[in-house]
Design an enzyme around this catalytic site. Structure first.
Site, PDB file in Angstrom:
ATOM      1  N   GLY A 148      16.644 -88.321  10.226  1.00 12.11           N
ATOM      2  CA  GLY A 148      16.992 -87.579  11.253  1.00 12.11           C
ATOM      3  C   GLY A 148      18.336 -87.001  12.066  1.00 12.11           C
ATOM      4  O   GLY A 148      19.301 -87.241  11.557  1.00 12.11           O
ATOM      5  N   ASP A 149      18.378 -85.072  11.918  1.00 13.19           N
ATOM      6  CA  ASP A 149      19.244 -84.481  12.645  1.00 13.19           C
ATOM      7  C   ASP A 149      20.227 -84.746  12.101  1.00 13.19           C
ATOM      8  O   ASP A 149      21.612 -84.584  12.465  1.00 13.19           O
ATOM      9  CB  ASP A 149      19.575 -85.650  13.983  1.00 13.19           C
ATOM     10  CG  ASP A 149      18.256 -85.702  15.049  1.00 13.19           C
ATOM     11  OD1 ASP A 149      17.831 -84.866  15.293  1.00 13.19           O
ATOM     12  OD2 ASP A 149      18.520 -86.868  15.644  1.00 13.19           O
ATOM     13  N   LYS A 172      18.994 -80.297   9.370  1.00 15.62           N
ATOM     14  CA  LYS A 172      18.322 -79.836   9.060  1.00 15.62           C
ATOM     15  C   LYS A 172      17.936 -77.725   9.695  1.00 15.62           C
ATOM     16  O   LYS A 172      17.777 -77.167   8.753  1.00 15.62           O
ATOM     17  CB  LYS A 172      16.925 -80.084   8.643  1.00 15.62           C
ATOM     18  CG  LYS A 172      16.551 -81.830   8.026  1.00 15.62           C
ATOM     19  CD  LYS A 172      15.443 -81.924   8.392  1.00 15.62           C
ATOM     20  CE  LYS A 172      15.002 -82.831   9.442  1.00 15.62           C
ATOM     21  NZ  LYS A 172      16.087 -83.489  10.561  1.00 15.62           N
ATOM     22  N   GLY A 173      18.071 -77.789  11.056  1.00 12.51           N
ATOM     23  CA  GLY A 173      17.441 -76.893  11.326  1.00 12.51           C
ATOM     24  C   GLY A 173      18.662 -75.560  11.114  1.00 12.51           C
ATOM     25  O   GLY A 173      18.022 -74.583  11.272  1.00 12.51           O
ATOM     26  N   LYS A 174      20.148 -75.770  11.042  1.00 13.39           N
ATOM     27  CA  LYS A 174      20.748 -75.227  10.585  1.00 13.39           C
ATOM     28  C   LYS A 174      20.932 -74.117   9.340  1.00 13.39           C
ATOM     29  O   LYS A 174      20.926 -73.606   8.563  1.00 13.39           O
ATOM     30  CB  LYS A 174      22.572 -75.217  10.616  1.00 13.39           C
ATOM     31  CG  LYS A 174      23.448 -75.090  10.158  1.00 13.39           C
ATOM     32  CD  LYS A 174      24.819 -75.475  10.503  1.00 13.39           C
ATOM     33  CE  LYS A 174      25.700 -74.026   9.112  1.00 13.39           C
ATOM     34  NZ  LYS A 174      27.112 -74.908   8.810  1.00 13.39           N
ATOM     35  N   ALA A 223      10.691 -82.963  17.158  1.00 12.58           N
ATOM     36  CA  ALA A 223      11.667 -82.791  16.319  1.00 12.58           C
ATOM     37  C   ALA A 223      12.756 -81.613  17.680  1.00 12.58           C
ATOM     38  O   ALA A 223      12.520 -81.426  18.294  1.00 12.58           O
ATOM     39  CB  ALA A 223      11.415 -81.286  14.707  1.00 12.58           C
ATOM     40  N   ARG A 235      19.224 -88.197  24.234  1.00 13.06           N
ATOM     41  CA  ARG A 235      19.758 -89.679  24.181  1.00 13.06           C
ATOM     42  C   ARG A 235      21.471 -89.701  22.797  1.00 13.06           C
ATOM     43  O   ARG A 235      20.907 -89.234  22.045  1.00 13.06           O
ATOM     44  CB  ARG A 235      18.535 -90.550  23.401  1.00 13.06           C
ATOM     45  CG  ARG A 235      17.807 -91.053  24.337  1.00 13.06           C
ATOM     46  CD  ARG A 235      16.224 -91.987  23.842  1.00 13.06           C
ATOM     47  NE  ARG A 235      15.537 -90.753  22.451  1.00 13.06           N
ATOM     48  CZ  ARG A 235      15.039 -91.702  21.656  1.00 13.06           C
ATOM     49  NH1 ARG A 235      14.822 -92.813  21.542  1.00 13.06           N
ATOM     50  NH2 ARG A 235      13.962 -91.092  20.842  1.00 13.06           N
ATOM     51  N   SER A 284      28.660 -78.054   4.762  1.00 11.52           N
ATOM     52  CA  SER A 284      28.184 -77.522   6.050  1.00 11.52           C
ATOM     53  C   SER A 284      29.802 -77.996   6.270  1.00 11.52           C
ATOM     54  O   SER A 284      29.957 -79.367   6.716  1.00 11.52           O
ATOM     55  CB  SER A 284      27.116 -78.166   7.003  1.00 11.52           C
ATOM     56  OG  SER A 284      27.254 -77.677   8.279  1.00 11.52           O
ATOM     57  N   VAL A 285      30.388 -77.266   7.118  1.00  9.00           N
ATOM     58  CA  VAL A 285      31.869 -77.364   7.516  1.00  9.00           C
ATOM     59  C   VAL A 285      32.269 -77.207   9.474  1.00  9.00           C
ATOM     60  O   VAL A 285      33.052 -76.849  10.110  1.00  9.00           O
ATOM     61  CB  VAL A 285      33.255 -77.094   7.137  1.00  9.00           C
ATOM     62  CG1 VAL A 285      33.233 -77.871   5.966  1.00  9.00           C
ATOM     63  CG2 VAL A 285      33.340 -75.525   7.428  1.00  9.00           C
ATOM     64  N   GLY A 286      30.416 -76.887  10.356  1.00  9.35           N
ATOM     65  CA  GLY A 286      31.102 -76.518  11.263  1.00  9.35           C
ATOM     66  C   GLY A 286      29.107 -76.173  11.288  1.00  9.35           C
ATOM     67  O   GLY A 286      28.909 -75.765  11.374  1.00  9.35           O
TER      68      GLY A 286
HETATM   69  P1  GDP Z   1      18.361 -81.390  12.422  1.00 12.70           P
HETATM   70  O1  GDP Z   1      17.032 -82.372  13.869  1.00 12.70           O
HETATM   71  O2  GDP Z   1      18.172 -81.969  11.070  1.00 12.70           O
HETATM   72  O3  GDP Z   1      17.784 -80.033  12.859  1.00 12.70           O
HETATM   73  O4  GDP Z   1      19.463 -81.495  13.197  1.00 12.70           O
HETATM   74  P2  GDP Z   1      20.015 -81.163  14.697  1.00 12.70           P
HETATM   75  O5  GDP Z   1      19.645 -79.451  15.502  1.00 12.70           O
HETATM   76  O6  GDP Z   1      18.936 -82.452  15.749  1.00 12.70           O
HETATM   77  O7  GDP Z   1      21.444 -81.708  14.887  1.00 12.70           O
HETATM   78  C1  GDP Z   1      22.395 -81.704  13.744  1.00 12.70           C
HETATM   79  C2  GDP Z   1      23.325 -81.087  14.900  1.00 12.70           C
HETATM   80  O8  GDP Z   1      24.566 -81.466  13.732  1.00 12.70           O
HETATM   81  C3  GDP Z   1      23.484 -79.800  15.471  1.00 12.70           C
HETATM   82  O9  GDP Z   1      23.933 -80.176  17.058  1.00 12.70           O
HETATM   83  C4  GDP Z   1      24.371 -79.265  14.660  1.00 12.70           C
HETATM   84  O10 GDP Z   1      24.003 -77.869  15.874  1.00 12.70           O
HETATM   85  C5  GDP Z   1      24.910 -79.610  14.825  1.00 12.70           C
HETATM   86  N1  GDP Z   1      25.758 -79.482  13.331  1.00 12.70           N
HETATM   87  C6  GDP Z   1      25.482 -78.455  12.343  1.00 12.70           C
HETATM   88  N2  GDP Z   1      26.544 -78.919  10.998  1.00 12.70           N
HETATM   89  C7  GDP Z   1      27.390 -79.090  11.764  1.00 12.70           C
HETATM   90  C8  GDP Z   1      28.721 -79.478  10.575  1.00 12.70           C
HETATM   91  O11 GDP Z   1      28.901 -78.890   9.624  1.00 12.70           O
HETATM   92  N3  GDP Z   1      29.399 -79.653  11.412  1.00 12.70           N
HETATM   93  C9  GDP Z   1      29.746 -79.649  12.848  1.00 12.70           C
HETATM   94  N4  GDP Z   1      30.386 -80.773  13.653  1.00 12.70           N
HETATM   95  N5  GDP Z   1      28.155 -79.642  13.822  1.00 12.70           N
HETATM   96  C10 GDP Z   1      26.897 -79.522  12.559  1.00 12.70           C
HETATM   97  P1  IMO Z   2      14.462 -84.119  13.812  1.00 16.44           P
HETATM   98  O1  IMO Z   2      13.486 -83.196  13.027  1.00 16.44           O
HETATM   99  C1  IMO Z   2      16.182 -88.068  14.415  1.00 16.44           C
HETATM  100  C2  IMO Z   2      12.671 -90.731  15.512  1.00 16.44           C
HETATM  101  C3  IMO Z   2      12.085 -91.129  17.385  1.00 16.44           C
HETATM  102  C4  IMO Z   2      11.538 -92.728  16.856  1.00 16.44           C
HETATM  103  C5  IMO Z   2      11.093 -92.702  15.666  1.00 16.44           C
HETATM  104  C6  IMO Z   2       9.760 -92.240  16.427  1.00 16.44           C
HETATM  105  O2  IMO Z   2      15.587 -83.333  14.837  1.00 16.44           O
HETATM  106  O3  IMO Z   2      15.188 -84.850  12.557  1.00 16.44           O
HETATM  107  P2  IMO Z   2       8.231 -90.313  17.139  1.00 16.44           P
HETATM  108  O4  IMO Z   2       8.501 -89.402  18.728  1.00 16.44           O
HETATM  109  O5  IMO Z   2       8.467 -89.615  15.846  1.00 16.44           O
HETATM  110  O6  IMO Z   2       7.075 -90.862  17.668  1.00 16.44           O
HETATM  111  O7  IMO Z   2       9.614 -91.721  17.353  1.00 16.44           O
HETATM  112  O8  IMO Z   2      11.585 -91.425  15.191  1.00 16.44           O
HETATM  113  N1  IMO Z   2      12.660 -89.285  15.922  1.00 16.44           N
HETATM  114  C7  IMO Z   2      13.680 -89.077  15.281  1.00 16.44           C
HETATM  115  N2  IMO Z   2      15.060 -88.516  15.114  1.00 16.44           N
HETATM  116  N3  IMO Z   2      14.934 -87.095  14.522  1.00 16.44           N
HETATM  117  C8  IMO Z   2      14.162 -86.377  14.656  1.00 16.44           C
HETATM  118  O9  IMO Z   2      13.515 -85.134  14.565  1.00 16.44           O
HETATM  119  C9  IMO Z   2      12.835 -87.300  14.921  1.00 16.44           C
HETATM  120  N4  IMO Z   2      11.589 -87.246  15.557  1.00 16.44           N
HETATM  121  C10 IMO Z   2      11.113 -88.422  15.979  1.00 16.44           C
HETATM  122  O10 IMO Z   2      13.174 -91.190  18.143  1.00 16.44           O
HETATM  123  O11 IMO Z   2      12.952 -93.669  16.392  1.00 16.44           O
HETATM  124 MG    MG Z   3      17.068 -82.774  15.203  1.00  9.94          MG
END
Ligand code: GDP
Ligand code: IMO
Ligand code: MG
Length: 428
Positions: A12-13, A16-18, A39, A302, A413-415
C-alpha cells in the site's frame, strides 16, 4: 480508447492516488472496485493537498463519472464527509455514484474491528479500525446490509434487528462492552439513505456499456497485492482482493475487457501495520527514508516501516496481477543514498536460495533477503521530466528492475506534485 487498471504492488501507499489523478484527466470513468475508507490516496495540486479515502482519486480531474462499485465497502458517513470536504474546495461532486450492491459499513463493524484489535495485544494486525474486515465478513456470510437496503425501510429495520441480536450478544457477553440500540441505528441509516438516494445506482450495466462504446475507463485499486486476502502475507492483510482480478468481481467486468494493467511500486518498500517485512530497515537509514519520504500513514498518521526494494515480492505481485506496465514512484527519495540495495532472492531457514514468494507467513520472518548493490546518485532529480535527464545511476536502478521483472517502466515519479513525472510512453 481502452481500459486501465492501477494497482499497488507492495504493502500500500505506493502513490496510486497520484498516478490515478494524472491518468484520470483523460478518463471517461474512474472506478473504485474494492476496499473502503481504509485507503488514503494523496494528491498534490500545486501546494494544495487532497487526501481521498473512499472517493476515487479521479474525482479531482475526471470530466466523466466517478463510481464506487459493488466490491467496495461503504461507510456512508465517511462518504458524506469526503464529499463535503471536496465541495468546500470549490470542486463538483455530482459525478460520483455508489453501486446499489455495495455493502454498508455499520457502526457495529467499526466496534468489532476496534475491540478485536485491542484484545490481541502484541499480535494485532494493525488494521485501520474502519470496520473493513467485519463488513466483508458479513457480506460473505450473507447477512450484510447493502446500499440498496438503505432505501427500503422494512428491509433495513429487519436486517439491523437480526444483526444486532448476534452482535450485541458478542459485545455484551464476550467483550463486556455495551450493546447498540436498534432504533437509533435504524433512524440514522434511514436518514443517510434518504440523503444519498440520488447517488445510489446500478453501476455494472453502465460500466459494461461504456466498455462496449470504447470509452476510457480507469479502475483504481486501493491497498496492494501484498495485502491481498489470498496472495498477501495472511493474516496480516486486508479483507479484499486489491489485484487486477478484483476488478472483475468488484465492478462486474469480464477479464477479457481488461487491457492496460498498471502496477505501481515505490523505488523502496514501506509497510504500515504489522506482519513480515523481509527487507525492513529498522535503523537510522530506515528512519532517514521515513523522514525524507514523509512516510506517515495518510489515513491513520502512523509512521510507516521502511526498507529496501524487494524484487522477490514484486515479481510475485506482477505475476498475480499480470502487470504489463510498471510505474516506479518516489525515486527522488533515494537521492544521496549509496550504495542502494535491491533484494533479488531469499535464503530460507534451511539455507535454500529461492526467488519466489512463500505462502508461509511464519517462515518469512526467518528468511534472509539476498541483495544486489547498485551505486546511488547525488543529483536532485525532482525537476527531471525526460528519462535522459536522469543521472546514469538512476537509470541503471530503473533498468535493473525492468530486467529482473521483464516488464517496462512506463512512468517514473520524481515528486508528489501532479506534474513531477517522467512519462516514457504515452498509454492514452
Ligand atoms: P497511495 O495510497 O498509493 O495513493 O499512496 P499515499 O498517498 O498513501 O502515499 C504516497 C505518498 O507519497 C503521498 O504523500 C504522495 O504525495 C507521495 N508521493 C507520490 N509520489 C511521489 C514521488 O514520486 N516522490 C515523492 N517524494 N513523494 C511522492
Ligand atoms: P492505500 O490504498 C497501507 C493495512 C493496515 C493493516 C491491514 C489491514 O492507501 O494503499 P484493514 O483496515 O484494511 O483491515 O487493515 O492493511 N492497510 C493499508 N496499508 N495502505 C492502505 O491503503 C491500507 N489499507 C489497509 O495498516 O496492516
Ligand atoms: Mg495510502
Amino acid at each position: 480508447m481502452s481500459t486501465y487498471v492501477v494497482v499497488g504492488l507492495q504493502y500500500g501507499d505506493e502513490g496510486k492516488g497520484k498516478i490515478t489523478d494524472v491518468l484520470s484527466a483523460k478518463s471517461d470513468y474512474v472506478v473504485r472496485f474494492q476496499g473502503g475508507d481504509n485507503a488514503g490516496h494523496t494528491v498534490y495540486v500545486g501546494d494544495e493537498k487532497f487526501v481521498l479515502h473512499l472517493l476515487p482519486s479521479g474525482v479531482l480531474q475526471c470530466k466523466g463519472k466517478c463510481i464506487i462499485a459493488n466490491g467496495v465497502v461503504v461507510n456512508p458517513k465517511a462518504f458524506i464527509k469526503e464529499i463535503e470536504q471536496i465541495e468546500s474546495k470549490g470542486l463538483k461532486t455530482d459525478h460520483v455514484f455508489i453501486s446499489r450492491r455495495s455493502h454498508v459499513i455499520m457502526p457495529y463493524h467499526i466496534l468489532l474491528d476496534t475491540y478485536r484489535e485491542e484484545e490481541q495485544g502484541g499480535t494485532q494486525i494493525g488494521t485501520t479500525k474502519k470496520g473493513i474486515g467485519p463488513c466483508y465478513e458479513d457480506k460473505i456470510a450473507r447477512v450484510g446490509i447493502r446500499m440498496i437496503d438503505l432505501l427500503n425501510p422494512e428491509v433495513l429495520r429487519e436486517k439491523i434487528e437480526k444483526n444486532l441480536k448476534v452482535k450485541n450478544s458478542l459485545f455484551e457477553k464476550y467483550f463486556e462492552k455495551p450493546g447498540l440500540d436498534v432504533e437509533e441505528i435504524y433512524q440514522e441509516f434511514l436518514a443517510l439513505g434518504e440523503r444519498l438516494k440520488d447517488s445510489i445506482v446500478d453501476t455494472e450495466l453502465e460500466i459494461n456499456e461504456a466498455i462496449k462504446d470504447g470509452k476510457n475507463i480507469l479502475f483504481e485499486g486501493a491497498q496492494a497485492l501484498m495485502l491481498d486476502i489470498d496472495f498477501g502475507t495472511y493474516p496480516y492483510v486486508t479483507s479484499s482482493s486489491p489485484s487486477t482480478g478484483g476488478v472483475c468481481t468488484g465492478a462486474g467486468v469480464p477479464p477479457t475487457a481488461l487491457e492496460n494493467l498498471i502496477g505501481v511500486a515505490k523505488a523502496y518498500t514501506t509497510r504500515v501495520g504489522n506482519g513480515p517485512f523481509p527487507t525492513e530497515l529498522d535503523n537510522e537509514l530506515g528512519e532517514n527514508i521515513r523522514q525524507i519520504g514523509s512516510e506517515f500513514g495518510a489515513t491513520t498518521g502512523r509512521p510507516r516501516r521502511t526498507g529496501w526494494l524487494d524484487l522477490v515480492s514484486l515479481k510475485h505481485a506482477c505475476m498475480i496481477n499480470g502487470i504489463n506496465n510498471l510505474v516506479i514512484t518516489k525515486l527522488d527519495v533515494l537521492t544521496g543514498i549509496s550504495p542502494l540495495k535491491i533484494a533479488t532472492r531469499y535464503k530460507t531457514e534451511d539455507n535454500k536460495i529461492i526467488d519466489y514468494f512463500t505462502s508461509s507467513t511464519t517462515k518469512l520472518y526467518d528468511y534472509e533477503p539476498l541483495y544486489e548493490e547498485l551505486e546511488g546518485w547525488e543529483e536532485d532529480i525532482t525537476n527531471a521530466r525526460t528519462y535522459d535527464e536522469l543521472p546514469v545511476n538512476a537509470k541503471k536502478y530503473i533498468e535493473f528492475i525492468e530486467n529482473y521483472l521483464g516488464i517496462n517502466v512506463y512512468l517514473v515519479s520524481v515528486g508528489p506534485e501532479r506534474s513531477q513525472n517522467i512519462i516514457r510512453k504515452e498509454l492514452f
